[in-house]
Design a protein around this motif. Structure first.
Motif, mmCIF file in Angstrom:
data_model
loop_
_atom_site.group_PDB
_atom_site.id
_atom_site.type_symbol
_atom_site.label_atom_id
_atom_site.label_comp_id
_atom_site.label_asym_id
_atom_site.label_seq_id
_atom_site.Cartn_x
_atom_site.Cartn_y
_atom_site.Cartn_z
ATOM 1 N N THR A 65 8.166 14.358 12.232
ATOM 2 C CA THR A 65 7.474 13.178 11.695
ATOM 3 C C THR A 65 7.566 11.981 12.634
ATOM 4 O OG1 THR A 65 9.477 12.649 10.399
ATOM 5 C CG2 THR A 65 7.724 13.877 9.289
ATOM 6 N N GLY A 66 7.677 12.255 13.931
ATOM 7 C CA GLY A 66 7.517 11.201 14.923
ATOM 8 C C GLY A 66 8.766 10.525 15.429
ATOM 9 N N THR A 67 9.941 10.960 14.960
ATOM 10 C CA THR A 67 11.185 10.360 15.421
ATOM 11 C C THR A 67 12.033 11.427 16.098
ATOM 12 O OG1 THR A 67 11.197 8.670 13.683
ATOM 13 C CG2 THR A 67 13.307 9.164 14.725
ATOM 14 N N PRO A 68 12.095 11.451 17.434
ATOM 15 C CA PRO A 68 12.854 12.476 18.143
ATOM 16 C C PRO A 68 14.306 12.562 17.666
ATOM 17 C CG PRO A 68 11.522 11.230 19.681
ATOM 18 C CD PRO A 68 11.432 10.509 18.363
ATOM 19 N N ALA A 69 14.734 13.776 17.337
ATOM 20 C CA ALA A 69 16.081 13.959 16.813
ATOM 21 C C ALA A 69 16.600 15.340 17.203
ATOM 22 C CB ALA A 69 16.096 13.803 15.297
ATOM 23 N N VAL A 70 17.906 15.452 17.347
ATOM 24 C CA VAL A 70 18.540 16.739 17.644
ATOM 25 C C VAL A 70 19.765 16.890 16.749
ATOM 26 C CG1 VAL A 70 17.766 16.788 20.046
ATOM 27 C CG2 VAL A 70 19.986 15.772 19.486
#
Length: 206
Positions: A65-70
């Motif tokens: 949903t558009g928010t880079p996360a790992v």
């Protein structure tokens, strides 16, 4: 059996409706927006055990949903995976007790690598050591587990998941995330088709 099922559903629903609504949500959203969307960092989510599974789910949902996360496993972080962390990142840490050794150690390791990274915490213990380290604390309300032993993470992980969903939706609104942008990140399957169809409809209306 039906009465028991209804009772368990009500207990879970009551726990969700009792999640405290505080200004910590606004603070968390401001931090993520600043670090990820203005400074080009990313969200690094972590948790141990079942809390880790929730952290993984939150990270993948943010990414789509558009928010880079790992997701960073706290034990693997101690064996080299900490290298995924960068200077403008945000840590999202999940621990029901707020005392999980591996998560507390992760804070110390990350701070040694890049001092003063913002820390967001989802926890059932807002007085814990981990909560005291946080820039924003999202309190689950510490509900009783539906587990007959009162031990197995069940209701607590339900509230953690809901808090993660709230953060995702608030961020989507904050950055103006669109159907078109969703489609770019989710090409395959039913949701990919649906997002592209919705994007075309909105484009035709303009």
């Amino acid at each position: 059996m039906k009465e028991e099922v209804a009772k368990l559903i009500k207990q879970e629903a009551d726990a969700i409706s009792s999640i405290p609504v505080t200004d910590q949500y606004e603070k968390a959203i401001q931090i993520i927006k600043e670090r990820v969307h203005r400074l080009n960092g990313k969200l690094v989510a972590s948790g141990m055990g079942k809390a880790g599974q929730i952290a993984l789910n939150i990270a993948t949902t943010f990414s789509s949903t558009g928010t880079p996360a790992v997701f960073l496993h706290p034990s693997d972080a101690q064996h080299g995976d900490l290298g995924v962390v960068q200077p403008n990142d945000v840590l999202l840490l999940i621990s029901n007790s707020g005392k999980t050794r591996e998560i507390v150690e992760l804070v110390e390791l990350a701070d040694n690598l890049y001092p003063n990274l913002p820390i967001l915490v989802i926890t059932g213990n807002e007085e814990s050591e981990l909560a005291q380290m946080a820039d924003a604390v999202l309190f689950t309300g510490n509900p009783a587990e539906v587990c007959t032993l009162g031990l197995t993470p069940s209701t607590s992980t339900t509230t953690m998941t809901v808090i993660g969903d709230i953060l995702v939706v608030l961020l989507m609104k904050a950055i103006g995330f669109t159907n078109e942008e969703y489609a770019k990140r989710h090409h395959g399957g039913y949701l990919g088709d649906k997002s592209r169809s919705q994007a075309r409809l909105l484009k035709n209306k303009k």
